[in-house]
Design an enzyme around this catalytic site. Structure first.
Site, mmCIF file in Angstrom:
data_model
loop_
_atom_site.group_PDB
_atom_site.id
_atom_site.type_symbol
_atom_site.label_atom_id
_atom_site.label_comp_id
_atom_site.label_asym_id
_atom_site.label_seq_id
_atom_site.Cartn_x
_atom_site.Cartn_y
_atom_site.Cartn_z
ATOM 1 N N GLN A 190 8.346 1.791 3.036
ATOM 2 C CA GLN A 190 9.153 1.718 1.818
ATOM 3 C C GLN A 190 9.363 3.171 1.374
ATOM 4 O O GLN A 190 8.433 3.819 0.901
ATOM 5 C CB GLN A 190 8.392 0.921 0.744
ATOM 6 C CG GLN A 190 9.173 0.727 -0.537
ATOM 7 C CD GLN A 190 8.277 0.315 -1.703
ATOM 8 O OE1 GLN A 190 7.063 0.501 -1.687
ATOM 9 N NE2 GLN A 190 8.894 -0.248 -2.727
ATOM 10 N N GLY A 234 9.024 -0.366 -7.008
ATOM 11 C CA GLY A 234 8.382 -1.520 -7.618
ATOM 12 C C GLY A 234 7.861 -2.516 -6.593
ATOM 13 O O GLY A 234 8.239 -2.487 -5.416
ATOM 14 N N ASP A 238 -5.777 -2.018 -2.293
ATOM 15 C CA ASP A 238 -6.841 -1.349 -3.067
ATOM 16 C C ASP A 238 -7.771 -2.328 -3.779
ATOM 17 O O ASP A 238 -8.296 -2.026 -4.841
ATOM 18 C CB ASP A 238 -6.214 -0.372 -4.072
ATOM 19 C CG ASP A 238 -5.325 -1.073 -5.094
ATOM 20 O OD1 ASP A 238 -5.222 -2.315 -5.052
ATOM 21 O OD2 ASP A 238 -4.735 -0.372 -5.938
ATOM 22 N N GLY A 269 -0.558 -7.060 -15.980
ATOM 23 C CA GLY A 269 0.402 -8.065 -16.392
ATOM 24 C C GLY A 269 -0.359 -9.268 -16.964
ATOM 25 O O GLY A 269 -1.457 -9.575 -16.526
ATOM 26 N N ALA A 308 0.836 -1.213 0.000
ATOM 27 C CA ALA A 308 0.000 0.000 0.000
ATOM 28 C C ALA A 308 0.866 1.256 0.000
ATOM 29 O O ALA A 308 0.526 2.257 0.621
ATOM 30 C CB ALA A 308 -0.918 -0.011 1.216
ATOM 31 N N ALA A 309 2.010 1.187 -0.700
ATOM 32 C CA ALA A 309 2.936 2.322 -0.671
ATOM 33 C C ALA A 309 2.740 3.269 -1.851
ATOM 34 O O ALA A 309 3.249 4.380 -1.847
ATOM 35 C CB ALA A 309 4.374 1.820 -0.645
ATOM 36 N N GLY A 310 1.996 2.823 -2.851
ATOM 37 C CA GLY A 310 1.852 3.603 -4.082
ATOM 38 C C GLY A 310 1.082 4.895 -3.857
ATOM 39 O O GLY A 310 0.421 5.089 -2.831
ATOM 40 N N ARG A 365 -29.977 13.327 17.616
ATOM 41 C CA ARG A 365 -28.525 13.469 17.712
ATOM 42 C C ARG A 365 -27.964 12.619 18.856
ATOM 43 O O ARG A 365 -28.731 12.032 19.618
ATOM 44 C CB ARG A 365 -28.195 14.957 17.873
ATOM 45 C CG ARG A 365 -28.525 15.753 16.593
ATOM 46 C CD ARG A 365 -28.686 17.230 16.864
ATOM 47 N NE ARG A 365 -27.557 17.751 17.601
ATOM 48 C CZ ARG A 365 -27.560 18.909 18.271
ATOM 49 N NH1 ARG A 365 -28.660 19.647 18.305
ATOM 50 N NH2 ARG A 365 -26.488 19.305 18.902
ATOM 51 N N ARG A 398 -4.270 8.647 -9.789
ATOM 52 C CA ARG A 398 -5.492 8.814 -10.567
ATOM 53 C C ARG A 398 -6.718 9.138 -9.706
ATOM 54 O O ARG A 398 -7.767 9.517 -10.219
ATOM 55 C CB ARG A 398 -5.756 7.558 -11.409
ATOM 56 C CG ARG A 398 -4.925 7.544 -12.686
ATOM 57 C CD ARG A 398 -5.091 6.265 -13.460
ATOM 58 N NE ARG A 398 -4.333 5.166 -12.873
ATOM 59 C CZ ARG A 398 -4.492 3.890 -13.187
ATOM 60 N NH1 ARG A 398 -5.406 3.546 -14.071
ATOM 61 N NH2 ARG A 398 -3.764 2.956 -12.621
HETATM 62 C C1 UD1 Z 1 0.961 -4.827 -10.789
HETATM 63 C C2 UD1 Z 1 1.591 -6.081 -11.391
HETATM 64 C C3 UD1 Z 1 0.747 -6.513 -12.583
HETATM 65 C C4 UD1 Z 1 -0.680 -6.760 -12.137
HETATM 66 C C5 UD1 Z 1 -1.235 -5.529 -11.427
HETATM 67 C C6 UD1 Z 1 -2.577 -5.853 -10.835
HETATM 68 C C7 UD1 Z 1 3.977 -5.916 -11.026
HETATM 69 C C8 UD1 Z 1 5.278 -5.585 -11.624
HETATM 70 N N1 UD1 Z 1 2.923 -5.773 -11.822
HETATM 71 O O1 UD1 Z 1 1.019 -3.830 -11.764
HETATM 72 O O2 UD1 Z 1 1.274 -7.679 -13.165
HETATM 73 O O3 UD1 Z 1 -1.476 -7.083 -13.249
HETATM 74 O O4 UD1 Z 1 -0.375 -5.120 -10.362
HETATM 75 O O5 UD1 Z 1 -3.134 -4.702 -10.305
HETATM 76 O O6 UD1 Z 1 3.913 -6.314 -9.877
HETATM 77 N N2 UD1 Z 1 3.282 -0.809 -4.585
HETATM 78 C C9 UD1 Z 1 4.095 -0.588 -3.496
HETATM 79 N N3 UD1 Z 1 5.379 -0.209 -3.689
HETATM 80 C C10 UD1 Z 1 5.912 -0.044 -4.924
HETATM 81 C C11 UD1 Z 1 5.079 -0.288 -6.042
HETATM 82 C C12 UD1 Z 1 3.776 -0.677 -5.833
HETATM 83 O O7 UD1 Z 1 3.648 -0.715 -2.351
HETATM 84 O O8 UD1 Z 1 7.090 0.295 -5.006
HETATM 85 C C13 UD1 Z 1 1.895 -1.202 -4.371
HETATM 86 C C14 UD1 Z 1 0.919 -0.156 -4.862
HETATM 87 O O9 UD1 Z 1 0.496 0.684 -3.801
HETATM 88 C C15 UD1 Z 1 -0.235 -0.997 -5.357
HETATM 89 C C16 UD1 Z 1 0.377 -2.312 -5.739
HETATM 90 O O10 UD1 Z 1 1.641 -2.349 -5.128
HETATM 91 O O11 UD1 Z 1 -1.199 -1.253 -4.363
HETATM 92 C C17 UD1 Z 1 0.495 -2.465 -7.238
HETATM 93 O O12 UD1 Z 1 1.318 -1.457 -7.720
HETATM 94 P P1 UD1 Z 1 1.072 -0.802 -9.142
HETATM 95 O O13 UD1 Z 1 2.145 0.148 -9.396
HETATM 96 O O14 UD1 Z 1 -0.324 -0.370 -9.248
HETATM 97 O O15 UD1 Z 1 1.322 -2.076 -10.069
HETATM 98 P P2 UD1 Z 1 0.767 -2.255 -11.501
HETATM 99 O O16 UD1 Z 1 1.610 -1.520 -12.448
HETATM 100 O O17 UD1 Z 1 -0.681 -1.993 -11.522
HETATM 101 CA CA CA Z 2 -2.647 -1.006 -9.992
#
Ligand code: UD1
Ligand code: CA
Length: 483
Positions: free
Chosen positions: A79, A84, A109, A146, A13-15, A339, A19
């Site tokens: 993180q 990635g 998510d 993917g 959940a670091a992303g 209330r 959007r």
């Molecule tokens: C990723 C998968 C993809 C899959 C998709 C499903 C990889 C390389 N790709 O792609 O194959 O179809 O999820 O939704 O794994 N996150 C972190 N730290 C990071 C990067 C991501 O915590 O450094 C978390 C994000 O918060 C998110 C999840 O990992 O909840 C997925 O990351 P995201 O960047 O959305 O991956 P996708 O490109 O969607």
């Molecule tokens: Ca995603």
């Protein structure tokens, strides 16, 4: 069938969730009364993992504070840079230490993902003795995901990201959900060997699958029956779609348990709400938080209840109630606002255009029309006339008023707190009561009426009122002289 307990669940959940275009971190957006992240954590918890780990990064202060408050059983791992999904898992394992046993990796998510689906993944992972088992789904439009690449026998070879895929691979409709069961020890080793040699220059967790396969380990896949369950929320359109689907699931659970939901399309019920059999939920109703609706109660139409308890057989119509208790058989509304701290006794009533706060209403007591009760203690069998105000605020402090059993408060009485109206006492309509009324007495506190004869004829001469008065007075005079 028993489910093997995972040693750990790691929730990524670091992303940033760009959007969503929001000041609020994506995983803290709510559907059905719970943050996206908390839906995932609840599903994870249902599997009984030994450890619950959440990788946080973007907006880590807010997400971390939320976790500390709502999920003290989860450990947050920071993180610092989002390099990635592979890097996220590597960071978690470096911080938490290597974990022997099954490690489930999932995202913060995916609020629709059910514990049952994760359990199926874990069962297959254990039954096939895999090093990794990936949860996949066949989707009509796999854009952005993917792709699962299998060989001619159907065995999983690897996962290719859309950005790295050739046209043939892009045509594959089986997508990677991003959710996996791993052997913890093999994962810890393989995740260190992931390169950044790809279109996004990231450490892909997906590469762990091919690494493990090339090492000679078993790599499996479990296809989810319902692809909607594994679809993540990336923007507010998907947030609304997820909310609707989850709400429908909640409604179906209640309906199958004996609750009538008249119009599922306009009814919204949070996951934590309890409703007993034979309750009826009418259109346009929202039930939030820890609301409880007991057997046979009627709620709605157009009613919003938050953390409110509705007793058996009670009826709440066109009302907003927040932190209230409605006794069995009681009636609320139409158009009432209850209330926090409002407690209505059995068979009592808070009627039309009635507002209450921090007030107790005894059994069978009625507050039927246009009244405000703030900081009031009202006994049993009390009648509160129309337009009564419990004047509880003097501009500085709030004060309580007490109305005894069997009392009768006349229409338009102002009860200036602190004041007590004794058992069986009355107040005269229009009174401003700022002194106690003893039991059985009537409190009268209003100016005596005086009439000024023919005032209208003199001061409003020529008006319709004056004309009507003249006619009436002439008629009166005629009758008097005739008799
Ligand atoms: C990723 C998968 C993809 C899959 C998709 C499903 C990889 C390389 N790709 O792609 O194959 O179809 O999820 O939704 O794994 N996150 C972190 N730290 C990071 C990067 C991501 O915590 O450094 C978390 C994000 O918060 C998110 C999840 O990992 O909840 C997925 O990351 P995201 O960047 O959305 O991956 P996708 O490109 O969607
Ligand atoms: Ca995603």
């Amino acid at each position: 069938m028993s489910v093997p307990r995972p040693a750990a669940v790691i929730v990524l959940a670091a992303g940033e969730g760009t959007r969503m275009k929001s000041q609020t971190p994506k995983v803290l957006h709510e559907v059905c009364g719970r943050a996206l992240l908390d839906h995932m954590l609840q599903a994870a918890r249902d599997l009984g993992p030994e450890r619950l780990i959440v990788v946080i990064g973007h907006a880590r202060e807010r997400v971390g504070a939320h976790l500390a408050e709502t999920s003290p059983d989860a450990r947050a791992v920071v993180q610092r840079e989002q390099r990635g999904t592979g890097h996220a898992v590597r960071t978690a394992l470096e911080e938490a230490g290597t974990i022997a046993g099954t490690v489930l990796v999932t995202y913060g998510d995916v609020p629709l993902l059910r514990a049952e689906t994760l359990a199926e993944l874990l069962r297959r992972h254990a039954a096939e003795g895999n090093a990794v088992t990936v949860l996949t789904a066949e989707v009509p439009d796999p854009t952005g995901y993917g792709r699962i690449i299998r060989d001619s026998t159907g065995a999983v070879l690897k996962i290719v990201e859309e950005k790295d895929a050739d046209p043939g691979q892009r045509a594959v409709k089986e997508m990677n959900s991003g959710i996996y069961a791993f052997d913890g020890l093999l994962l810890a080793d393989a995740v260190k060997r992931v390169s950044t040699d790809n279109a996004q220059g990231e450490e892909y967790l997906t590469d762990v699958l091919s690494i493990l396969r090339e090492d000679g380990h078993r790599v499996g896949a479990h296809v989810a029956a319902d692809f909607a369950e594994v679809e993540g929320v990336n923007d507010r359109v998907q947030l609304a779609t997820a909310r609707k689907a989850l709400n429908q699931r909640v409604l179906e659970r209640h309906m199958r348990a004996g609750v009538t939901v008249v119009d599922p399309a306009s009814t919204w019920i949070d996951v934590g709400v309890e409703i007993e059999a034979d309750a009826v939920v009418h259109p346009g109703t929202q039930l939030h938080g820890r609301t409880l609706v007991e057997a046979g109660a009627q709620v709605g139409p157009a009613t919003t209840l938050t953390d409110t308890r509705v007793g058996a057989g009670a009826a709440v119509r066109n009302a907003v109630c927040d932190g209230a208790v409605v006794g069995p058989g009681a009636s609320v509304g139409p158009y009432a606002y209850l209330r926090p701290g409002t407690v209505l006794g059995r068979d009592s009533k808070a009627g039309t255009f009635v507002e209450m706060k921090n007030s107790q209403v005894g059994e069978r007591s009625k507050v039927p029309h246009l009244s405000y009760a703030g900081d009031a203690t009202i006994g049993d069998d009390v009648n509160i006339g129309a337009a009564v105000v419990f004047v509880n605020y003097d501009g500085v402090g709030k004060h309580r008023s007490v109305v005894g059993d069997g009392a009768f408060v006349g229409c338009d009485t102002m009860l200036v707190a602190p004041v007590t109206v004794g058992d069986g006492a009355y107040t005269a309509a229009g009174s401003v009561i700022d002194g106690d009324v003893p039991p059985g007495a009537i409190g009268v506190a209003r100016a005596r009426q005086r009439n000024i004869e023919k005032w209208v004829l003199r001061r409003r001469a020529g008006t319709k009122s004056a004309a009507a008065a003249e006619r009436a007075l002439a008629e009166q005079e005629q009758q008097e002289s005739g008799s």
